[in-house]
Design an enzyme around this catalytic site. Structure first.
Site, short mmCIF file in Angstrom:
data_model
loop_
_atom_site.label_atom_id
_atom_site.label_comp_id
_atom_site.label_asym_id
_atom_site.label_seq_id
_atom_site.Cartn_x
_atom_site.Cartn_y
_atom_site.Cartn_z
N HIS A 90 0.83 -1.20 0.00
CA HIS A 90 0.00 0.00 0.00
C HIS A 90 0.87 1.25 0.00
O HIS A 90 0.60 2.21 -0.74
CB HIS A 90 -0.92 0.01 1.22
CG HIS A 90 -1.87 1.16 1.25
ND1 HIS A 90 -1.63 2.29 2.00
CD2 HIS A 90 -3.04 1.38 0.60
CE1 HIS A 90 -2.63 3.15 1.83
NE2 HIS A 90 -3.50 2.62 0.98
N HIS A 105 -7.49 -0.69 -4.78
CA HIS A 105 -7.83 -1.21 -3.46
C HIS A 105 -8.65 -2.50 -3.56
O HIS A 105 -8.57 -3.35 -2.67
CB HIS A 105 -8.55 -0.14 -2.64
CG HIS A 105 -7.64 0.93 -2.13
ND1 HIS A 105 -7.48 2.14 -2.77
CD2 HIS A 105 -6.82 0.97 -1.05
CE1 HIS A 105 -6.61 2.88 -2.11
NE2 HIS A 105 -6.19 2.20 -1.06
N HIS A 110 -13.70 8.10 3.24
CA HIS A 110 -12.43 7.37 3.20
C HIS A 110 -11.34 8.09 3.98
O HIS A 110 -10.79 7.58 4.95
CB HIS A 110 -11.97 7.13 1.76
CG HIS A 110 -10.57 6.63 1.66
ND1 HIS A 110 -9.50 7.47 1.39
CD2 HIS A 110 -10.03 5.41 1.85
CE1 HIS A 110 -8.39 6.76 1.39
NE2 HIS A 110 -8.67 5.51 1.66
N HIS A 138 -9.89 7.44 7.98
CA HIS A 138 -8.46 7.25 8.22
C HIS A 138 -7.98 8.19 9.33
O HIS A 138 -7.28 7.78 10.26
CB HIS A 138 -7.68 7.55 6.94
CG HIS A 138 -7.43 6.35 6.08
ND1 HIS A 138 -6.42 5.45 6.32
CD2 HIS A 138 -8.07 5.90 4.96
CE1 HIS A 138 -6.43 4.51 5.40
NE2 HIS A 138 -7.43 4.75 4.57
N PHE A 169 -0.91 7.74 4.70
CA PHE A 169 -0.94 6.58 3.82
C PHE A 169 0.29 5.67 3.94
O PHE A 169 0.20 4.47 3.70
CB PHE A 169 -1.11 7.02 2.37
CG PHE A 169 -2.46 7.63 2.09
CD1 PHE A 169 -3.59 7.15 2.72
CD2 PHE A 169 -2.59 8.69 1.21
CE1 PHE A 169 -4.83 7.71 2.48
CE2 PHE A 169 -3.83 9.26 0.95
CZ PHE A 169 -4.96 8.77 1.59
N HIS A 202 -11.37 -0.68 4.11
CA HIS A 202 -11.33 -0.63 2.65
C HIS A 202 -12.23 -1.68 2.00
O HIS A 202 -12.63 -1.51 0.84
CB HIS A 202 -9.88 -0.76 2.15
CG HIS A 202 -9.23 0.57 2.01
ND1 HIS A 202 -9.42 1.38 0.91
CD2 HIS A 202 -8.42 1.26 2.85
CE1 HIS A 202 -8.75 2.49 1.06
NE2 HIS A 202 -8.14 2.45 2.23
#
Length: 602
Positions: free
Chosen positions: A188, A219, A340, A344, A361, A374
């Site tokens: 990722h 994803h 999303h 996070h 990320f 996800h």
């Protein structure tokens, strides 16, 4: 100089030019094509495909070869530019010329991290030697049983114990095993923080799957291989990763199993204030005001309606077009922005520089909750395509369909996949359990009457001298405080057919964004700047959020669908709408290049 001398000089120059071209470019390159740029791309891909697909290798067991195409990358007109910077003639967009994105996995390098990163900058996955790549062929057999991904709040402890066991085994694997938990997390990181370059001649451009049409399919594949590895390790190939249904009322808490310190699903780098029974904020930012649980649920459902139902074009929902030779991050999709990005941030530690682990990320996939988060994002992609009787994604674009990624499978093979093979989840062997979707009927209502909004708009326009329209406002505009701008609509009184065929979209060009910082601003239409509406009201139309994942400054687009908004606000006949941008986090760290209205086919 005599006429004969001039002719001789010209002939000599021609010979020199021809000699240069034949020695610089491959022998298969010809200038007989009327569009040299198109022919350059076609020849480049032909040569590049020959290098990557040796006739002596079977398509399922290929040894990757790197043979630079001399001359192509030396061309001074293209060496350090993306294709979009070259402005080719219309003929160069010939659909026969592939511009699909494909990472150069053999040339992975250090990723770009935000300042004060808490881990090493090297995210490149392990590579086999020699580099053997298999093309994906593991489609589900007809009539074979499908893995069913279920909402976590509806599965039992025995089911969750399998997930815990699988994660524990992955964490215990040797570091040189690509199925190792941290090795999987690196996959990722490398795709999200620029570890892979594009292939020559655009190797100076780093690939980033965020803020583009690559977000959903990447994803989907990532979770697919994670799920296959996990099922293999626990001896249950039918096991499916459950999804965290934060868009349902029952699922708006962090799942209890992830809050158990004795579980492999527990993670230290989470915000302790957001453990159960705290309700998730789908429009979260650090320092957000607390509210009652009932009010937060109402906010969340209205927010989901805006991000899913109102975002009815592929550009608004999925993000912008991103082709070979393009700069990364062309435009961000609605759900990618929030929930999303916001979930996070909500999970990550608020007291760390970039809210590690989930809040940035490069470390996000180190937290086990990343995967059910996800899985739900993937589920929402499928739901979106079914709304209104079926919505169009990018499946008519060959470059999107042919774009590629590389993952390790459960057999430790490096596998090349493309987007076209990911569109039908049943072919990948899984489906989602269906249950009630509460946000489908959560259409937000205006916070004020039409008369109140018109009076406020008239007062604002009268105060402008001259009227502050998008043509008069001085751009770029540094967003360091709330600002309202009058935006002229190119069309009004649209016909019923026009409304059915095209969506009215508010387009905000972001020309300077600090990617290493947390940035968030909200967008309102025909609202009261002194008393802005909340996320459960129609005037609140969207939010831009940026998760720190680099040190550079970037450009991107933020698009909000407003056809239904204007209908709800009874402003369909208005020539001007007032757009208010309200910086929430990172004031002064983003500059706006323009604000305009466009019409996009549905």
């Amino acid at each position: 100089m005599s006429a004969f001398s001039r002719v001789l000089f010209a002939f000599s120059a021609l010979i020199i030019v021809l000699f240069f071209l034949t020695t610089t470019f491959p022998t298969s390159f010809s200038f007989t094509n009327t569009n040299s740029f198109s022919h350059f791309l076609a020849t480049f891909h032909a040569n590049n495909n020959n290098n990557n697909h040796s006739p002596s290798s079977s398509p399922n067991d290929q040894t990757h070869q790197h043979q630079p195409i001399l001359g192509l990358w030396r061309n001074p007109f293209i060496a350090f530019k993306g294709i979009n910077d070259i402005s080719p003639s219309p003929a160069s967009t010939n659909q026969n010329i592939s511009r699909a994105i494909s990472p150069d996995v053999a040339n992975c390098g250090p990723v770009e991290l935000p300042p004060n990163a808490i881990t090493e900058p090297f995210c490149c996955p392990i590579l086999p030697s020699p580099l053997k790549i298999k093309d994906f062929k593991d489609f589900a057999k007809p009539n074979a049983p499908l893995r069913v991904r279920k909402p976590i709040h509806l599965v039992d402890d025995e089911y969750m114990a399998k997930l815990e066991k699988g994660i524990a085994i992955m964490k215990s694997l040797p570091k040189n095993d690509p199925r190792n938990y941290i090795e999987q997390a690196k996959v990722h990181c490398v795709y999200c923080n620029g570890g892979y370059p594009q292939k020559p001649p655009f190797q100076n451009l780093k690939i980033d799957i965020h803020r583009s049409w690559l977000f959903y399919p990447f994803h989907r594949w990532y979770i697919y291989f994670f799920e296959k590895i996990l099922g293999s390790l626990i001896g249950d190939p039918d096991f499916a990763v459950p999804f965290w249904s934060w868009d349902s009322i029952e699922g708006m808490q962090m799942p209890k199993h992830f809050a158990n310190p004795n579980s492999s699903l527990f993670h230290n780098l989470r915000d302790p204030a957001h453990l159960p029974p705290y309700i998730v904020d789908l429009n979260y930012h650090v320092g957000a005001d607390s509210t009652t649980q009932d009010q937060q649920v109402s906010y969340n459902l209205a927010f989901m309606y805006k991000q899913m139902v109102l975002a009815n074009t592929k550009e608004v929902f999925m993000g912008g077009v991103y082709r070979f030779g393009d700069q990364a991050q062309p435009a961000i999709g609605s759900v990618e922005q929030a929930p999303h990005n916001t979930v996070h941030k909500w999970v990550g530690r608020a007291d760390l520089p970039s809210q590690e682990d989930m809040g940035t990320f490069y470390t996000a996939a180190r937290d086990p909750i990343f995967y059910p988060h996800h899985t739900n994002i993937d589920r929402l992609w499928g739901i979106w395509t079914s709304l209104d009787g079926g919505r169009q994604d990018y499946r008519d674009d060959q470059d999107w369909l042919d774009s590629e990624f590389y993952f390790y499978d459960e057999n430790l093979d490096l596998v090349r996949v493309n987007i076209r093979d990911s569109l039908d989840t049943k072919k990948l062997g899984y489906v989602y359990e269906e249950f009630e979707i509460p946000w489908l009927n959560a259409s937000p209502k205006p916070s004020r009457t039409k008369l109140e909004r018109q009076a406020k708009k008239a007062s604002f326009l009268a105060s402008q001298n001259p009227i502050t329209t998008t043509t008069a406002t001085k751009f770029p505009l540094v967003l360091d405080s709330k600002v309202s701008v009058a935006v002229t609509r190119p069309k009004k009184l649209r016909s019923k057919l026009e409304k059915e065929r095209e969506e009215e979209v508010l387009v905000i060009e972001i020309v300077d964004l600090h990617s290493d910082k947390d940035v968030k601003f909200d967008v309102h239409v025909d609202d009261d700047e002194e008393m802005l509406s909340g996320p459960d009201k129609a005037e609140f139309v969207g939010t831009f959020t940026s998760v720190p994942h680099g040190r550079h400054k970037s450009k991107t687009r933020f698009m909000v669908a407003i056809s239904k908004v204007l209908e709800n606000l009874e402003a369909e006949e208005d020539e001007i709408i007032v757009v208010t941008l309200a910086p929430i986090v990172g004031k002064g760290l983003v500059s706006i290049g323009s604000i305009k209205v466009e019409y996009i086919l549905k």
